[in-house]
Design an enzyme around this catalytic site. Structure first.
Site, PDB file in Angstrom:
ATOM      1  CG  ASP A  74      56.876 -26.468 -13.017  1.00  0.00           C
ATOM      2  OD1 ASP A  74      55.696 -27.104 -13.532  1.00  0.00           O
ATOM      3  OD2 ASP A  74      56.912 -25.894 -11.828  1.00  0.00           O
ATOM      4  CD  GLU A  75      58.756 -27.573  -8.726  1.00  0.00           C
ATOM      5  OE1 GLU A  75      59.529 -27.408  -7.930  1.00  0.00           O
ATOM      6  OE2 GLU A  75      57.466 -27.547  -8.713  1.00  0.00           O
ATOM      7  CB  VAL A  76      58.322 -33.715 -14.785  1.00  0.00           C
ATOM      8  CG1 VAL A  76      57.861 -35.275 -14.937  1.00  0.00           C
ATOM      9  CG2 VAL A  76      57.327 -32.951 -15.593  1.00  0.00           C
ATOM     10  CD1 TRP A 123      59.591 -22.159 -13.300  1.00  0.00           C
ATOM     11  CD2 TRP A 123      59.405 -22.501 -11.100  1.00  0.00           C
ATOM     12  NE1 TRP A 123      59.936 -23.398 -13.042  1.00  0.00           N
ATOM     13  CE2 TRP A 123      59.996 -23.431 -11.455  1.00  0.00           C
ATOM     14  CE3 TRP A 123      59.702 -22.326  -9.688  1.00  0.00           C
ATOM     15  CZ2 TRP A 123      60.414 -24.633 -10.940  1.00  0.00           C
ATOM     16  CZ3 TRP A 123      59.959 -23.387  -9.004  1.00  0.00           C
ATOM     17  CH2 TRP A 123      60.376 -24.557  -9.626  1.00  0.00           C
TER      18      TRP A 123
END
EC number: 3.2.1.52
Length: 499
Positions: free
Chosen positions: A295-297, A365
């Site tokens: 996530d969130e790269v 999430w």
């Protein structure tokens, strides 16, 4: 970028009496309300009979018919531990709280029923955690299928609603001393959480001391000797890696800027490293699952690198760097699959169309469109855990535990088959603003609200009743030395241990 996040199922030993018996075993309903079981058992029945526990007469023993004998160190250690919890720091009874008992309760017999009590094994999400507890003169009997069963009560039949009940702690922003982690594992056991998700490394910090690549912690920890987790420390948790030679060199214009970004996905050496490293992980940790993140790269470093730009053209990815991320994640999934481990991923891996094994667990999430995401993931046939509504690093004034308590994990458009794919949830405490000084009081008893939501029956929705029980449960944690913050104005009758 999450190089490796390990989800380690941590089913702690049988919770004999669960530490809520303060010297007496009481069966009256009024007293049960005062004792305030947490999480609330699925079924319990009380009587008007009250029994007294005396440290000189009461004992916890193996039932004669139990398949786990005296050689089961798992249980024997639990017996000693919980006897100490019950009687270890008893004070003289308060004069204002004199009680009349019908008789003494002299023993708790623990009866493990399965042919294999699993004394030397490891638990899993398929482990039967159900138990029955009955109390009658002169003995109480706790009956469970294996040593991973749990206990409470007076006349109780109990089992968890969801199999996966986890807590994520983050040691990749601030190093967490081992004693802090262990103290919170103790609190997890009191609240019937059974999965410890250790976010041990990230791009900020690499405190795991790898045997295969020792230079990871030498270069990536805040201090190479004091702020690291050795393999022996990490027997109850996990890890991953970041090393400069693996990371993408970032550019400013046509020249390297001297900084580094996520793992370089176009180098064969990156995948050679991952193969060796995950081979080590698979031998160090017995757990069935590894959480691979995803996530969130931040793509900015990849976008600045001319070699990666060329690779993007050759692969036909254009300027869509999420496709490059999917390419890397797919290679990583194949590497992990070769170690015979299952894996969990954050929802973006699913959203980006990475080809996943059928038994992949997807963690939802993101709070926006949470219900739609649950519907999509389960609709595709994937097992799911939910963490979106339970990010405890977001704090607010007042009793925010109530918001966590009111969440219904299965409140989304779905079939009965899709509901069965939601195996539980996690409460997450990320570490940007949390270290050893404030982690425990920020986590508890707010996480306790999630514990009851994931263990107890769906019908448990009365916030006022939950408050009355949770206040007492919080005091029990404080009495055991867990500095759980207060819910509101008030005090604990029991003296604080170590505070």
């Amino acid at each position: 970028m999450y190089c490796l996040v390990k989800s380690a199922p941590l089913f702690l030993a049988v919770a004999v009496c669960n530490g809520w018996l303060f010297g007496d075993f009481v069966g009256k309903q009024k007293e049960l309300d005062e004792i305030a079981l947490w999480p609330l058992p699925q079924k319990f029945q009380s009587s008007a009979i009250a029994f007294q526990l005396s440290p000189t007469r009461f004992q916890i023993v193996q039932a004669k018919q139990s398949s786990a004998g005296p050689s089961c160190s798992m249980l024997e250690n639990a017996f000693r531990r919980y006897f100490e919890y019950i009687f270890g720091d008893l004070k003289k009874p308060e004069k204002s709280r004199k009680k009349v008992y019908d008789s003494d309760l002299v023993e708790l017999q623990v009866w493990v029923t399965s042919a294999d009590p699993e004394c030397d094994g490891f638990p899993s999400l398929q482990t039967d955690e159900s138990y029955e507890l009955s109390v009658d003169e002169p003995s109480a009997v706790l009956k469970a299928a294996n040593v991973w069963g749990d206990d409470y009560g007076t006349e109780i039949s109990d089992f968890p609603r969801f199999a996966h009940r986890g807590i994520l702690l983050d040691s990749s922003r601030h190093f967490l001393p081992l004693k802090v982690i262990l103290a919170n594992l103790e609190a997890m056991a009191m609240n019937k959480f059974n999965v410890f998700h250790w976010h041990i490394v990230d791009d900020h910090l690499f405190p795991y001391m790898s045997r295969t690549f020792p230079e990871l912690s030498q270069k990536g920890a805040y201090h190479p000797f004091t702020h690291v987790y050795t393999p022996s420390d990490v027997k109850m948790v996990i890890e991953f890696a970041r090393i400069k030679d693996l990371l993408t060199p970032c550019y400013s214009g046509s020249s390297p800027s001297g900084t580094f970004g996520p793992v370089n996905p176009i180098l064969n050496s990156s995948y050679d490293f991952m193969t060796q490293f995950f081979k080590e992980i698979s031998t160090v940790f017995p757990d069935a699952y590894i959480h691979l993140g995803g996530d969130e790269v931040d793509f900015s470093c990849w976008e600045s690198n001319p070699d990666i730009q060329k690779c993007m053209v050759q692969q036909g990815f254009g300027t869509d760097y999420s496709k490059l991320e999917s390419f890397y994640i797919q290679r990583l999934l194949d590497i992990v699959a070769a170690t015979k481990k299952d894996y969990m991923v954050w929802q973006e891996v699913f959203d980006n169309g990475v080809k996943l094994k059928d038994d992949t667990v997807v963690e939802v999430w993101m709070g926006n469109k949470m219900e739609e995401e649950l519907q999509n993931v389960t609709g595709a046939g994937f097992t799911t855990i939910l963490s979106a509504p339970w990010y405890l690093d977001y704090i607010s004034y007042g009793q925010d535990w109530q918001h966590y308590y009111k969440v219904e994990p299965l409140n989304f458009p779905c079939t009965d088959a899709q509901k069965k794919l939601v195996i539980g949830g996690e409460t997450c405490l990320w570490g940007e603003y949390v270290d050893a000084t404030n982690l425990t009081p920020r986590l508890w008893p707010r996480a306790s609200a999630v514990a009851e939501r994931l263990w107890s029956d769906k019908s448990m929705t009365d916030v006022d009743n939950a408050y009355n029980h949770l206040v007492q449960h919080r005091c029990r944690m404080v009495k055991r030395g867990i500095p759980a913050e207060p819910l509101f104005v008030g005090h604990c009758r029991q003296e604080y241990k170590g505070l």
